[in-house]
Enzyme design. Structure first.
Site, PDB file in Angstrom:
ATOM      1  N   TRP A 103       0.823  -1.217   0.000  1.00 59.74           N
ATOM      2  CA  TRP A 103       0.000   0.000   0.000  1.00 59.74           C
ATOM      3  C   TRP A 103       0.852   1.261   0.000  1.00 59.74           C
ATOM      4  CZ3 TRP A 103      -4.287  -0.510  -2.115  1.00 59.74           C
ATOM      5  CH2 TRP A 103      -5.114  -1.606  -1.890  1.00 59.74           C
ATOM      6  N   ASP A 181      -1.249   6.699   6.435  1.00 55.48           N
ATOM      7  CA  ASP A 181      -2.360   5.895   5.921  1.00 55.48           C
ATOM      8  C   ASP A 181      -2.694   4.863   7.003  1.00 55.48           C
ATOM      9  OD1 ASP A 181      -4.093   4.127   4.728  1.00 55.48           O
ATOM     10  OD2 ASP A 181      -2.796   3.640   3.025  1.00 55.48           O
ATOM     11  N   LYS A 205     -12.480  -1.027   6.365  1.00 57.76           N
ATOM     12  CA  LYS A 205     -11.789  -2.023   7.177  1.00 57.76           C
ATOM     13  C   LYS A 205     -12.254  -1.932   8.632  1.00 57.76           C
ATOM     14  CE  LYS A 205      -9.119  -2.428   3.437  1.00 57.76           C
ATOM     15  NZ  LYS A 205      -8.023  -1.665   2.867  1.00 57.76           N
TER      16      LYS A 205
HETATM   17  C1  LIG Z   1      -7.444  -1.154   1.681  1.00 55.34           C
HETATM   18  C2  LIG Z   1      -6.304  -0.196   1.795  1.00 55.34           C
HETATM   19  C3  LIG Z   1      -6.090   0.824   0.849  1.00 55.34           C
HETATM   20  C4  LIG Z   1      -6.963   0.994  -0.369  1.00 55.34           C
HETATM   21  O1  LIG Z   1      -8.215   1.377  -0.017  1.00 55.34           O
HETATM   22  P1  LIG Z   1      -9.312   1.813  -1.098  1.00 55.34           P
HETATM   23  O2  LIG Z   1     -10.333   2.483  -0.229  1.00 55.34           O
HETATM   24  O3  LIG Z   1      -9.795   0.587  -1.759  1.00 55.34           O
HETATM   25  O4  LIG Z   1      -8.676   2.757  -2.041  1.00 55.34           O
HETATM   26  C5  LIG Z   1      -5.028   1.672   1.057  1.00 55.34           C
HETATM   27  N1  LIG Z   1      -4.223   1.552   2.120  1.00 55.34           N
HETATM   28  C6  LIG Z   1      -4.396   0.595   3.035  1.00 55.34           C
HETATM   29  C7  LIG Z   1      -3.470   0.507   4.196  1.00 55.34           C
HETATM   30  C8  LIG Z   1      -5.440  -0.313   2.897  1.00 55.34           C
HETATM   31  O5  LIG Z   1      -5.626  -1.281   3.809  1.00 55.34           O
END
Ligand SMILES: *Cc1c(COP(=O)(O)O)cnc(C)c1O
Length: 369
Positions: A103, A181, A205
């Site tokens: 990511w 993030d 999540k």
């Molecule tokens: C799932 C995830 C993403 C991507 O998320 P989207 O909402 O599908 O763009 C980015 N960073 C992390 C750490 C993730 O777990």
């Protein structure tokens, strides 16, 4: 009983929340309307979004000099929006990236389309520690090793690599803003806002339904968006207009608000963190004790949210998934880049679910080990 759902995302929600959504789906609090049918500028939705923000601020102890923004686009849109909104903080329009997995690598790549961003550190290499070799993306680059450009607008890092199962939270004190993030571990533990200047997370999540993206940003970082930044996703405009530059994801905000209230009822983030530690410890101990399962992440940075594990014989993977599903344990298939299994045990997964998984794993090992 519902099966236990180990999806990495969109992921399990608290059952109580789903039931409440179901009970008030067609008529929210006697309004005669579903939340999906209300004006985002009307008094009912105003109450929903105001309470959601207040509850989130309480849960994470967000200081008053931080803005809370409810927006859309998912975490990957933030890979472009973070630089579009914040690169202007640096005269050279540059920022630094710490890459610790799939990511954060994506974040780094997308940011290169916007500005002259640099790599400050990466775990995309083999690393020797304590006489053990760790594969790429199974360890976290220590802050002391980050090569920081003091003129950077910000440093970007990912607190939980959902695919690799690598989590880090011991952030350094930096002179430039640290942007995190936290899509897959937000609200699983406290955040130190004296060290972190901005946090973003896709909701699907650990917060609520897909479609909502949460941004918590120190207000002194606002006002520097690049001219090409889309207005609807401009942090400064979002802050000025209460997340309503355009129609926000109203239903997702409503469900997220219910999840925040559920978290408060559980005892808040400190209690959830305690439970998350207990859940993760149980699963890691089960993996480490067996010669049948393995997790190859450096122990000090193993994720409490996403736990990848391999079977000693990958030919048993399909059978494991089939028998797990029959035992009411869903969505355990690992990410294709890692293979094997992955158990995502977010806030809404109770200890009972992890106990059921561990018991299944032990039975499976006795049968096929
Ligand atoms: C799932 C995830 C993403 C991507 O998320 P989207 O909402 O599908 O763009 C980015 N960073 C992390 C750490 C993730 O777990």
């Amino acid at each position: 009983m519902r099966p236990w759902n180990f999806s990495a995302g969109p992921a399990v929600l608290p059952f109580d929340v789903l039931q409440q959504v179901s009970a008030e789906l067609t008529d929210w609090h006697g309004s005669g309307m579903s939340v999906m049918e209300m004006s985002h500028r009307g008094p009912q939705f105003k109450q929903i979004i105001t309470e959601a923000e207040q509850d989130l601020r309480q849960l994470l102890a967000i200081p008053d000099d931080f803005a809370v923004l409810f927006t859309q686009g998912g975490a990957q849109a933030q890979n472009a929006l973070v630089p579009l909104n914040l690169l202007g903080l640096s005269a050279d329009k540059t920022a630094d990236y710490v890459v610790s997995g799939r990511w954060s690598q994506k974040s780094f790549e997308e940011a290169q389309r916007i500005g002259a961003v640099r790599l400050a550190a990466s775990s995309n290499q083999i690393r020797e520690m304590d006489a053990t070799e760790y594969a790429p993306y199974t360890w976290f680059p220590e802050p002391a090793q980050w090569d920081i450009n003091e003129k950077a607008a910000y440093v970007h890092a990912c607190s939980n690599e959902t695919v690799g199962g690598v989590e880090f939270g011991d952030w350094p004190e930096l002179d430039i803003p640290l942007v995190i993030d936290a899509s897959s571990d937000i609200l699983s533990q406290p955040i130190d806002f004296t060290r972190v200047a901005a946090v973003y997370a896709g909701a699907q999540k650990n917060i609520g339904p897909a479609g909502l993206t949460l941004i918590i940003v120190r207000k002194d970082l606002l006002g520097h968006a690049l001219p090409q930044c889309p207005s609807a996703l401009n942090y400064t405009l979002l802050e000025q207009q209460g997340s309503m530059v355009n129609t926000p994801p109203t239903f997702a905000i409503y469900v997220a608000g219910l999840v925040f209230k559920w978290l408060q009822q559980q005892g808040g983030v400190a209690e959830i963190e305690r439970r998350n530690k207990e859940k993760a410890q149980l699963l890691y101990e089960t993996i480490d004790r067996s010669g049948f399962y393995a997790n190859s992440v450096a122990p000090s940075v193993r994720s409490r949210m996403n736990i990848p594990f391999q079977l000693h014989d990958s030919q048993l993977d399909e059978l494991f998934l089939k028998e797990a599903a029959e035992a009411g344990l869903l969505q355990l298939k690992g990410h294709k880049s890692v293979g094997g299994m992955r158990a995502s045990i977010y806030n809404a997964m109770p200890l009972e679910g992890v106990q059921a998984l561990v018991q299944f794993m032990q039975r499976f090992e006795e049968k096929y080990g």
